[in-house]
Design a protein around this motif. Structure first.
Motif, PDB file in Angstrom:
ATOM      1  N   GLU A  40      40.928   2.410  64.907  1.00  0.00           N
ATOM      2  CA  GLU A  40      41.069   3.855  64.745  1.00  0.00           C
ATOM      3  C   GLU A  40      40.171   4.341  63.625  1.00  0.00           C
ATOM      4  OE1 GLU A  40      45.160   4.873  64.215  1.00  0.00           O
ATOM      5  OE2 GLU A  40      45.743   3.940  66.108  1.00  0.00           O
ATOM      6  N   ASN A  41      39.797   5.572  63.736  1.00  0.00           N
ATOM      7  CA  ASN A  41      38.989   6.214  62.706  1.00  0.00           C
ATOM      8  C   ASN A  41      39.698   7.501  62.317  1.00  0.00           C
ATOM      9  OD1 ASN A  41      36.974   7.290  61.112  1.00  0.00           O
ATOM     10  ND2 ASN A  41      35.718   7.939  62.854  1.00  0.00           N
ATOM     11  N   PRO A  42      40.667   7.383  61.385  1.00  0.00           N
ATOM     12  CA  PRO A  42      41.538   8.521  61.082  1.00  0.00           C
ATOM     13  C   PRO A  42      40.782   9.760  60.591  1.00  0.00           C
ATOM     14  CG  PRO A  42      42.291   6.511  59.967  1.00  0.00           C
ATOM     15  CD  PRO A  42      40.939   6.219  60.552  1.00  0.00           C
ATOM     16  N   SER A  43      39.635   9.562  59.935  1.00  0.00           N
ATOM     17  CA  SER A  43      38.933  10.720  59.378  1.00  0.00           C
ATOM     18  C   SER A  43      38.454  11.661  60.482  1.00  0.00           C
ATOM     19  CB  SER A  43      37.768  10.263  58.502  1.00  0.00           C
ATOM     20  OG  SER A  43      36.824   9.559  59.263  1.00  0.00           O
ATOM     21  N   CYS A  44      38.298  11.123  61.715  1.00  0.00           N
ATOM     22  CA  CYS A  44      37.820  11.962  62.818  1.00  0.00           C
ATOM     23  C   CYS A  44      38.867  12.076  63.919  1.00  0.00           C
ATOM     24  CB  CYS A  44      36.530  11.372  63.379  1.00  0.00           C
ATOM     25  SG  CYS A  44      35.788  12.278  64.735  1.00  0.00           S
ATOM     26  N   GLY A  45      39.860  11.163  63.915  1.00  0.00           N
ATOM     27  CA  GLY A  45      40.869  11.162  64.965  1.00  0.00           C
ATOM     28  C   GLY A  45      40.499  10.329  66.179  1.00  0.00           C
ATOM     29  N   ASP A  46      39.498   9.462  66.027  1.00  0.00           N
ATOM     30  CA  ASP A  46      39.091   8.602  67.145  1.00  0.00           C
ATOM     31  C   ASP A  46      40.043   7.418  67.270  1.00  0.00           C
ATOM     32  OD1 ASP A  46      36.735  10.176  67.277  1.00  0.00           O
ATOM     33  OD2 ASP A  46      35.822   8.915  65.736  1.00  0.00           O
ATOM     34  N   GLN A  47      40.399   7.099  68.508  1.00  0.00           N
ATOM     35  CA  GLN A  47      41.230   5.935  68.808  1.00  0.00           C
ATOM     36  C   GLN A  47      40.599   5.162  69.937  1.00  0.00           C
ATOM     37  OE1 GLN A  47      45.245   6.679  69.863  1.00  0.00           O
ATOM     38  NE2 GLN A  47      45.838   7.280  67.799  1.00  0.00           N
ATOM     39  N   GLY A  69      38.617  10.537  71.503  1.00  0.00           N
ATOM     40  CA  GLY A  69      37.928  10.824  70.258  1.00  0.00           C
ATOM     41  C   GLY A  69      36.711  11.677  70.520  1.00  0.00           C
ATOM     42  N   CYS A  70      35.859  11.746  69.504  1.00  0.00           N
ATOM     43  CA  CYS A  70      34.692  12.620  69.595  1.00  0.00           C
ATOM     44  C   CYS A  70      33.649  12.025  70.538  1.00  0.00           C
ATOM     45  CB  CYS A  70      34.094  12.811  68.206  1.00  0.00           C
ATOM     46  SG  CYS A  70      33.412  11.295  67.519  1.00  0.00           S
ATOM     47  N   ALA A  71      32.666  12.828  70.878  1.00  0.00           N
ATOM     48  CA  ALA A  71      31.625  12.411  71.819  1.00  0.00           C
ATOM     49  C   ALA A  71      30.890  11.170  71.327  1.00  0.00           C
ATOM     50  CB  ALA A  71      30.637  13.560  72.043  1.00  0.00           C
ATOM     51  N   ILE A  72      30.644  11.114  70.024  1.00  0.00           N
ATOM     52  CA  ILE A  72      29.885   9.973  69.498  1.00  0.00           C
ATOM     53  C   ILE A  72      30.666   8.674  69.670  1.00  0.00           C
ATOM     54  CG2 ILE A  72      29.020   8.936  67.354  1.00  0.00           C
ATOM     55  CD1 ILE A  72      28.160  11.777  66.517  1.00  0.00           C
ATOM     56  N   SER A  73      31.953   8.696  69.334  1.00  0.00           N
ATOM     57  CA  SER A  73      32.742   7.462  69.427  1.00  0.00           C
ATOM     58  C   SER A  73      32.897   7.009  70.879  1.00  0.00           C
ATOM     59  CB  SER A  73      34.120   7.648  68.776  1.00  0.00           C
ATOM     60  OG  SER A  73      34.929   8.542  69.523  1.00  0.00           O
ATOM     61  N   GLN A  74      33.127   7.946  71.772  1.00  0.00           N
ATOM     62  CA  GLN A  74      33.343   7.592  73.174  1.00  0.00           C
ATOM     63  C   GLN A  74      32.038   7.169  73.854  1.00  0.00           C
ATOM     64  OE1 GLN A  74      36.792   7.893  74.644  1.00  0.00           O
ATOM     65  NE2 GLN A  74      36.907   7.682  72.435  1.00  0.00           N
ATOM     66  N   SER A 127      29.239  10.627  57.412  1.00  0.00           N
ATOM     67  CA  SER A 127      30.638  10.844  57.776  1.00  0.00           C
ATOM     68  C   SER A 127      30.900  10.491  59.241  1.00  0.00           C
ATOM     69  CB  SER A 127      31.032  12.300  57.529  1.00  0.00           C
ATOM     70  OG  SER A 127      30.262  13.160  58.350  1.00  0.00           O
ATOM     71  N   ARG A 128      29.841  10.422  60.053  1.00  0.00           N
ATOM     72  CA  ARG A 128      30.024  10.085  61.474  1.00  0.00           C
ATOM     73  C   ARG A 128      29.751   8.622  61.779  1.00  0.00           C
ATOM     74  NH1 ARG A 128      30.309  14.622  64.432  1.00  0.00           N
ATOM     75  NH2 ARG A 128      31.742  13.351  65.634  1.00  0.00           N
ATOM     76  N   LEU A 129      29.341   7.852  60.764  1.00  0.00           N
ATOM     77  CA  LEU A 129      29.020   6.445  61.016  1.00  0.00           C
ATOM     78  C   LEU A 129      30.192   5.695  61.628  1.00  0.00           C
ATOM     79  CD1 LEU A 129      26.867   5.129  58.039  1.00  0.00           C
ATOM     80  CD2 LEU A 129      26.204   5.343  60.441  1.00  0.00           C
ATOM     81  N   LYS A 130      31.392   5.981  61.120  1.00  0.00           N
ATOM     82  CA  LYS A 130      32.573   5.275  61.633  1.00  0.00           C
ATOM     83  C   LYS A 130      32.851   5.628  63.094  1.00  0.00           C
ATOM     84  CE  LYS A 130      35.071   4.133  57.444  1.00  0.00           C
ATOM     85  NZ  LYS A 130      36.069   4.611  56.467  1.00  0.00           N
ATOM     86  N   CYS A 131      32.446   6.827  63.498  1.00  0.00           N
ATOM     87  CA  CYS A 131      32.593   7.213  64.906  1.00  0.00           C
ATOM     88  C   CYS A 131      31.713   6.310  65.776  1.00  0.00           C
ATOM     89  CB  CYS A 131      32.161   8.662  65.129  1.00  0.00           C
ATOM     90  SG  CYS A 131      33.034   9.857  64.109  1.00  0.00           S
ATOM     91  N   ALA A 132      30.469   6.154  65.348  1.00  0.00           N
ATOM     92  CA  ALA A 132      29.495   5.406  66.148  1.00  0.00           C
ATOM     93  C   ALA A 132      29.795   3.916  66.171  1.00  0.00           C
ATOM     94  CB  ALA A 132      28.088   5.651  65.608  1.00  0.00           C
TER      95      ALA A 132
END
Ligand code: ZN
Length: 149
Positions: A40-47, A69-74, A127-132
């Motif tokens: 999970e990436n709580p700062s963005c809400g990605d699971q 989650g966001c477009a980047i994570s998915q 801030s988006r690194l964890k998404c990717a």
């Protein structure tokens, strides 16, 4: 995709990311004794839940993810599953290293990342690194108990 050459690179990358976000590849749950990791990436809400079968030859078989989650994570998860499906555990580790190298400069570029280059711009947005990297960290967790061959 037509007229790719005529398209500015940023637009092309945007299209690739949105395509994987709207039509994720290898999305869903596997049935059976797959290795599983939830990150999970709580700062963005990605699971993200990642499931992968690894055969006796240490090759990645079916691999699926689900979550939201966001477009980047998915999109990153979708493209990652496409890239590593059918690879050996050692090759998958090289792919992880290469992707992290693209975004952080740490490690080494070992394999061609193909469409994943669309995410290279994320390195300008710490801030988006964890998404990717979410899906890749999950894959790392899945492979952790497996010895390299
Ligand atoms: Zn995110």
């Amino acid at each position: 995709m037509k007229n790719v050459a005529a398209m500015p690179l940023d637009d092309l990358y945007q299209k690739i990311i949105l395509d994987h976000f709207k039509h994720p590849r290898n999305f869903g749950k596997l049935v059976g004794p797959a290795i599983r990791a939830r990150h999970e990436n709580p700062s963005c809400g990605d699971q993200l839940d990642l499931q992968v079968f690894i055969d006796a030859q240490h090759r990645l078989g079916p691999i699926q993810f689900y979550g939201h989650g966001c477009a980047i994570s998915q999109a990153s998860a979708s493209m990652m599953t496409e890239l590593v499906k059918g690879k050996t555990v050692a090759e998958a580790r090289e792919a992880i290293m290469s992707f992290l190298y693209m975004l952080t400069g740490e490690g080494e570029a070992r394999v061609e990342l193909g469409d994943l280059a669309a995410l290279a711009g994320v390195k300008q947005f710490p801030s988006r690194l964890k998404c990717a990297t979410l899906a890749w960290k999950a894959l790392e967790s899945c492979l952790e108990p497996i010895a390299s061959k």
